[in-house]
Design an enzyme around this catalytic site. Sequence first.
Site, short mmCIF file in Angstrom:
data_model
loop_
_atom_site.label_atom_id
_atom_site.label_comp_id
_atom_site.label_asym_id
_atom_site.label_seq_id
_atom_site.Cartn_x
_atom_site.Cartn_y
_atom_site.Cartn_z
N GLU A 306 0.79 -1.24 0.00
CA GLU A 306 0.00 0.00 0.00
C GLU A 306 0.83 1.29 0.00
O GLU A 306 0.51 2.22 0.75
CB GLU A 306 -0.94 0.02 1.22
CG GLU A 306 -1.90 -1.15 1.23
CD GLU A 306 -2.86 -1.08 2.40
OE1 GLU A 306 -4.05 -1.30 2.16
OE2 GLU A 306 -2.45 -0.84 3.54
C1 NGO Z 1 -3.99 -4.62 5.09
C2 NGO Z 1 -3.04 -3.49 5.32
C3 NGO Z 1 -2.75 -3.30 6.81
C4 NGO Z 1 -4.04 -3.29 7.61
C5 NGO Z 1 -4.80 -4.58 7.35
C6 NGO Z 1 -6.13 -4.58 8.10
C7 NGO Z 1 -1.93 -5.30 4.57
C8 NGO Z 1 -0.87 -6.20 4.11
N1 NGO Z 1 -1.84 -3.99 4.65
O1 NGO Z 1 -3.11 -5.75 5.03
O2 NGO Z 1 -2.07 -2.08 6.97
O3 NGO Z 1 -3.75 -3.20 8.98
O4 NGO Z 1 -5.06 -4.75 5.98
O5 NGO Z 1 -6.88 -5.73 7.90
#
Ligand code: NGO
Length: 494
Positions: A306
């Site tokens: 992300e």
């Molecule tokens: C995503 C995000 C995290 C969040 C999570 C919550 C990943 C790999 N990046 O998973 O920052 O905490 O969802 O479910």
Amino acid sequence: MARLVYTCGVLNVVPAPVSVERGPAGDFAITAATTIYAPPDAAPVGVYLADVLRLSTGFRLPVLHDQPADFGVLLLLRGPDARGGESSYQLDVTSRSVIVRANTQSGLFAGVQTLRQLLPVESGGGPWTLPGVRILDHPRFAHRGAMLDVARHFFTVAEVKRFIDQIAQYKINVLHLHLTDDQGWRIEIKSWPRLATVGGSTQVGGGPGGYYTQDQYRELVAYAASRYITIIPEIDVPGHVNAALTAYPELNRDGVAPPPFTGVGSAIGFSSLHSELAITYRFVDAVLAELAALTPGEYLHLGTDEAHPMPGTEYARFLKRVLPMVAKHGKKVTGWHELLVADLPDSTVAQYWGTTDTNEEVAQAAARGHKIVLSPANKAYLDMKYDQDTPVGFKWAGFIDVDTAYEWDPGSYLHGVPESAILGVEAPLWSETLLGPEHIDLMAFPRLPAIAELGWSPRSSHDWNDFRRRLAAQGPRWTAQGIGFHRSSQIPWP
Ligand code: NGO
């Protein structure tokens, strides 16, 4: 394969062992007079077993290192069934003895976890009878992980140790610690001290946060190692870095530190390092150097998920500069599967967290020889709610009750990714909504044992009804251990 049901009762071992046969030579009763024999090279496992038996039975059983008698509990680092490689073990119970044989201490430790589950529930008062049995067992996958996010809410050393003890019972051998995120930086970096002292000073909801000194972190690594668990530390870059940006204004393009972030949710993926700033790379290299020095395991986890504010070309450029740093510090890279867009060393492991069973980039990476760890968010994310009544957690990847967590096959789940490319499975527990250990308990149990079973047990033992029955029998053990688990209506708890 022998089934788990046999004439003098039903075995309720989780994860299901590879093979279980009724032993013809009677049951074994542990009494105050029982001794544990462990040769010097198996002594740590002997001491561990004595400790857990003292807590459950109240007996203080001596651990002997001399020539074994042929009665009592024996932990032998020789003569095991050689089929399963590392962590394989054989457990034989007769009226005279309980013998665990393995090639490694971690195999003996796995056998000891099975032995614990053959005993009556800890708080039950005995008698402490083990059923006559022969078990041959070995893991299906090398990586059987749990992840704990200590960044969104900080968990103390004692709380993490408690979690380590919980997961060790289910033959988990990797603890991935998510050490940094927008809301907090949780590991002391001596050359960049403000990361911890400033970046670690708050958390979701604005609490005081916290961080591990390097000595405390070493203590966690050693504690995990004493349970044959390797810690994989994650420093999340280039996104999820707001805490670092608050600590060092010079990491920001305009030289101005942003305010601390104590929120959750829609703001995920808003922060980023800057690929064109030279200081970015000095920062990452310094952090990785200290982290590598703290890490006996093979891998450093770079996050890489992300990084939305960083354009794709810059993201690839950033990774191209950062990946060799990990190698320079003697470690291999693992990261969330977004990193597959970069040109990666073959040894790089990608952790899949998507919600679909197709992902072209992951399939191509597997074909190029990369190993994959599976954490599909709609199956393995322990921070998803069980159902609409779950008091904490998210539902962006759907509700995950126990059947959803259990009913998938890591070896054939992702299209185009063969079992041979799967290093293992991992259950991530993100902590945006978790206020304390009581919420860890609630979200991890009973789903973590489901993922642990997918990682350990052979495909041929996969059977929802059998699993439900075995899982149900764990409930009273958790109660005895003070684990406040979720009483899912899918499980026939006693
Ligand atoms: C995503 C995000 C995290 C969040 C999570 C919550 C990943 C790999 N990046 O998973 O920052 O905490 O969802 O479910």
